[in-house]
Design a protein around this motif. Structure first.
Motif, PDB file in Angstrom:
ATOM      1  N   GLY A 404       2.153 -44.472  -8.625  1.00 48.80           N
ATOM      2  CA  GLY A 404       1.626 -44.970  -7.367  1.00 48.80           C
ATOM      3  C   GLY A 404       2.295 -44.375  -6.149  1.00 48.80           C
ATOM      4  O   GLY A 404       1.827 -44.581  -5.025  1.00 48.80           O
ATOM      5  N   VAL A 405       3.398 -43.649  -6.334  1.00 49.62           N
ATOM      6  CA  VAL A 405       4.092 -42.998  -5.225  1.00 49.62           C
ATOM      7  C   VAL A 405       3.623 -41.552  -5.124  1.00 49.62           C
ATOM      8  O   VAL A 405       3.714 -40.787  -6.094  1.00 49.62           O
ATOM      9  N   ARG A 406       3.123 -41.172  -3.960  1.00 55.98           N
ATOM     10  CA  ARG A 406       2.654 -39.802  -3.760  1.00 55.98           C
ATOM     11  C   ARG A 406       3.647 -38.967  -2.953  1.00 55.98           C
ATOM     12  O   ARG A 406       3.826 -37.781  -3.215  1.00 55.98           O
ATOM     13  N   ASN A 407       4.277 -39.601  -1.959  1.00 54.00           N
ATOM     14  CA  ASN A 407       5.206 -38.877  -1.088  1.00 54.00           C
ATOM     15  C   ASN A 407       6.482 -39.700  -0.903  1.00 54.00           C
ATOM     16  O   ASN A 407       6.414 -40.927  -0.787  1.00 54.00           O
ATOM     17  N   VAL A 408       7.604 -39.007  -0.866  1.00 50.99           N
ATOM     18  CA  VAL A 408       8.893 -39.660  -0.630  1.00 50.99           C
ATOM     19  C   VAL A 408       9.636 -38.863   0.432  1.00 50.99           C
ATOM     20  O   VAL A 408       9.903 -37.670   0.245  1.00 50.99           O
ATOM     21  N   ALA A 409       9.964 -39.520   1.535  1.00 47.89           N
ATOM     22  CA  ALA A 409      10.712 -38.861   2.608  1.00 47.89           C
ATOM     23  C   ALA A 409      12.154 -39.358   2.620  1.00 47.89           C
ATOM     24  O   ALA A 409      12.452 -40.452   2.144  1.00 47.89           O
ATOM     25  N   VAL A 410      13.031 -38.542   3.160  1.00 43.87           N
ATOM     26  CA  VAL A 410      14.394 -38.966   3.483  1.00 43.87           C
ATOM     27  C   VAL A 410      14.507 -38.850   5.000  1.00 43.87           C
ATOM     28  O   VAL A 410      14.696 -37.766   5.541  1.00 43.87           O
ATOM     29  N   SER A 411      14.341 -39.969   5.683  1.00 42.49           N
ATOM     30  CA  SER A 411      14.373 -39.951   7.143  1.00 42.49           C
ATOM     31  C   SER A 411      15.693 -40.451   7.704  1.00 42.49           C
ATOM     32  O   SER A 411      15.917 -40.371   8.911  1.00 42.49           O
ATOM     33  N   SER A 412      16.578 -40.989   6.853  1.00 41.68           N
ATOM     34  CA  SER A 412      17.945 -41.269   7.304  1.00 41.68           C
ATOM     35  C   SER A 412      18.634 -39.958   7.629  1.00 41.68           C
ATOM     36  O   SER A 412      18.290 -38.906   7.083  1.00 41.68           O
ATOM     37  N   GLY A 413      19.616 -40.014   8.503  1.00 42.32           N
ATOM     38  CA  GLY A 413      20.381 -38.815   8.802  1.00 42.32           C
ATOM     39  C   GLY A 413      21.197 -38.371   7.599  1.00 42.32           C
ATOM     40  O   GLY A 413      21.473 -39.140   6.678  1.00 42.32           O
ATOM     41  N   ILE A 414      21.578 -37.105   7.597  1.00 35.27           N
ATOM     42  CA  ILE A 414      22.437 -36.563   6.536  1.00 35.27           C
ATOM     43  C   ILE A 414      23.672 -35.932   7.160  1.00 35.27           C
ATOM     44  O   ILE A 414      23.665 -35.521   8.320  1.00 35.27           O
ATOM     45  N   ARG A 415      24.762 -35.876   6.400  1.00 30.66           N
ATOM     46  CA  ARG A 415      25.974 -35.171   6.826  1.00 30.66           C
ATOM     47  C   ARG A 415      25.879 -33.750   6.296  1.00 30.66           C
ATOM     48  O   ARG A 415      25.974 -33.506   5.094  1.00 30.66           O
ATOM     49  N   TYR A 416      25.688 -32.795   7.211  1.00 31.19           N
ATOM     50  CA  TYR A 416      25.500 -31.416   6.766  1.00 31.19           C
ATOM     51  C   TYR A 416      26.783 -30.821   6.215  1.00 31.19           C
ATOM     52  O   TYR A 416      26.747 -29.940   5.355  1.00 31.19           O
ATOM     53  N   ASP A 417      27.966 -31.294   6.685  1.00 31.83           N
ATOM     54  CA  ASP A 417      29.206 -30.769   6.134  1.00 31.83           C
ATOM     55  C   ASP A 417      29.407 -31.245   4.699  1.00 31.83           C
ATOM     56  O   ASP A 417      29.926 -30.521   3.848  1.00 31.83           O
ATOM     57  N   LEU A 418      28.959 -32.458   4.405  1.00 34.28           N
ATOM     58  CA  LEU A 418      29.014 -32.960   3.033  1.00 34.28           C
ATOM     59  C   LEU A 418      28.020 -32.213   2.147  1.00 34.28           C
ATOM     60  O   LEU A 418      28.276 -31.959   0.963  1.00 34.28           O
TER      61      LEU A 418
END
Length: 605
Positions: A404-418
């Motif tokens: 039932g899931v077609r799309n999954v986003a990650v809209s939280s910020g990310i730590r690019y150094d990590l």
């Protein structure tokens, strides 16, 4: 399971003629785990307490605060998901005209200093019923603190509100222990030892042994060096495994703040998110609530942040220990969401305060229990930090696989150094979860400013941007970075902003919105803003205070907008950087293209 009651009639339908605990909140009642008051209310309900919620009462009289009657144990008050002054005013101290946590996005549904006002009305209505205050406003104002809107040091919120007890940090453990002890017959005023709480000791009462005493209110008010010393002392007491109780005298009264509550274990966190949330606003709210619309189909995977950014309140409220849910728990929540009538196949976010910290933990359990570092990443990553992203990558794949899931986003910020140390998560994210735009927050790119911000700096961001563009090209995807940047931070000069603007142009990045620094209570950056000092070194720090300097700093980040050209030229003349005019204001903004998005961001603090 229905919504928790907001009226006596709804309580009676449950067979409750009396409630144990009544929550009062400055937010609308949205029965969703992303909203703190409903989460705690459901938690207490799960443990056998009869709980109701009074959302956004009209504070001009006491009657709205009597909607659920006199609770048997206590009232629990929160200003809402944001400090009420931050919610009401811009960084320029101008009144906002909206409120994302209110139906219809209308301003004015909560008062200034909501915790104080709500407590006053409750004491007027039921003088003998204890009032517990909590939430972000209470957590960050629990000691004497600088208040930007009055430009002065205020007393502990517990004293100003005249409440009976303050809960700081994430409240599941302390509020449950308090409720159980009061229900068992222990006198409320005798309870002073619960972790994650603060109380005002009775006049003449001695604090417990082993406390760390902060400089008193009168001294931190009069002397900026003493204020900086108080901040330095309390910042060392954030690790719940080695923190001491803290006391701070306010005249003849003594504030006692117990160490932070221990973090929830994985099974406990799973049980919190398995509670019977309706994932919807209470039916009495007839208009859309922007904060709910933003997070309705999102999933929180973890709590806490070990980044320790100077301007951020997350570490001071949620703690730096990452508390991750099990994959099974996250998938069960997604499956419940898929079954809801409004779900259309898209999960808007799988993340937390920082998305790629899911599953990351301290690899030295014994050493971690004695650690007093404010950040696990600054000035360099701790050697004990188990920061691989394999668990996070596996979770993203599993969520995509839910029927039932077609799309999954990650809209939280990310730590690019990590992300440099998480190749599996990086590949998974860019291949399936960016959706064209990825939020990252370098905040600045001049070393002396990023050092004060406790951020990784330009070199790390440049490496990430190169990897991002290279991987996006390999995947055949047109994807862009959304860089969040800040103007007006302590330590930042106009010359630093010129260098930042030039760095952006050379990297082919433009921003359309700029976050002007706001000195919110309790943070390191606010301490620097108020004192003009780095509390750890004692060194003086330049503080942009005047409207003109703030305006010019902000304009330099918007150099590409014709409307800002005059301000940019004024800024360049002011700091003697006319030589940069040609490079900054002529020709295109480099190659590659990046852009900034806007809109409401409930997890951004």
């Amino acid at each position: 399971m229905s919504f928790l009651p907001v009226t006596r009639g709804e309580a009676l339908k449950r067979g409750w003629d009396e409630l144990d605990i009544v929550f009062v909140t400055g937010d609308a009642y949205v029965d969703h785990p992303a909203f703190g008051v409903p989460l705690l209310a459901r938690w207490l309900e799960f443990h056998g307490f009869r709980v109701g919620i009074i959302p956004q009462p009209d504070w001009r009289s006491r009657e709205p605060f009597m909607a659920l009657g006199r609770p048997r144990l206590f009232f629990a008050v929160s200003s809402g998901a944001m400090d009420s002054m931050v919610a009401h005013y811009t960084p320029a101290r101008k009144l906002r005209h909206d409120d994302a946590y209110t139906p219809g996005n209308r301003h004015g549904a909560r008062p200034n200093r909501a915790t104080i006002v709500y407590t006053s009305r409750l004491k007027e209505a039921y003088r003998d019923v204890p009032v517990v205050i909590g939430g972000i406003e209470a957590s960050l104002r629990r000691f004497a603190h600088y208040d930007y809107w009055e430009d002065k040091v205020r007393r502990s919120l517990l004293l100003d509100a005249k409440a009976d007890l303050l809960v700081h940090g994430m409240g599941e453990r302390p509020i449950l222990e308090l409720a159980r002890r009061v229900r068992a017959g222990e006198p409320f005023q005798a309870i002073a030892d619960i972790r994650g709480t603060a109380v005002v000791l009775g006049r003449g009462a001695a604090p417990p042994a082993g406390v760390v005493e902060l400089p008193p209110f009168e001294e931190v008010t009069a002397d900026r060096h003493r204020y900086a010393e108080a901040f330095r002392l309390l910042s060392r007491e954030q690790n719940p495994h080695c923190a001491h109780p803290l006391v701070q005298r306010h005249g003849d009264r003594t504030l006692l703040c117990n160490p932070p509550a221990y973090p929830l274990e994985e099974a406990e966190l799973d049980s919190v998110y398995a509670l019977p949330f309706q994932r919807a606003p209470h039916p009495s709210h007839g208009e859309p609530i922007p904060a709910y619309e933003q997070i309705r189909d999102s999933v929180t995977t973890h709590r806490g942040c070990f980044g320790g950014c100077s301007f951020c309140a997350i570490t001071h409220h949620q703690g730096k220990v990452i508390q991750s849910r099990s994959e099974r728990s996250v998938l069960a929540e997604v499956e419940r969401m898929v079954a809801m009538a409004w779900f259309r196949g898209s999960v808007s976010d799988v993340g937390g305060p920082t998305a790629n910290m899911y599953g990351v933990h301290c690899g030295n359990t014994r050493g971690g229990h004695a650690c007093r570092r404010e950040s696990c990443l600054y000035p360099s990553p701790c050697r004990y930090l188990a920061m691989g992203g394999e668990r996070g990558a596996a979770l993203l794949r599993a969520v995509r696989g839910v029927r039932g899931v077609r799309n999954v986003a990650v809209s939280s910020g990310i730590r690019y150094d990590l992300m440099e140390r998480q190749p599996a998560y990086f590949r998974e994210l860019l291949a399936h979860h960016v959706g064209g735009l990825l939020k990252v927050a370098p905040e600045h790119m001049v070393a002396r400013v990023t050092d004060l911000m406790r951020k990784p700096g330009k070199e790390s961001f440049d490496r990430f941007l190169e990897r991002f563009r290279r991987e996006s090209a390999r995947l055949g995807k047109k994807q862009y970075v959304i860089p969040y940047l800040m103007s007006g931070h302590p330590g930042c000069t106009l010359d630093d902003m010129v260098e930042l603007a030039l760095s952006l142009k050379r990297a082919g990045l433009r921003v359309e919105q700029v976050q002007d620094f706001t000195p919110t209570p309790g943070t390191l950056s606010t301490c620097m803003y108020h004192t003009g000092l780095d509390p750890y070194t004692g060194a003086s720090v330049h503080v942009p205070r005047g409207d003109r300097e703030k305006r010019l700093q902000k304009a330099l980040l918007l150099w590409h907008l014709p409307s800002e050209r005059r301000n940019v030229l004024e800024a360049l003349r002011t700091c003697g950087r006319e030589s940069a005019t040609r490079e900054l204001l002529s020709g295109p903004a480099g190659g590659g293209g990046g852009r900034s998005g806007g809109g409401f961001r409930p997890r951004r603090t």
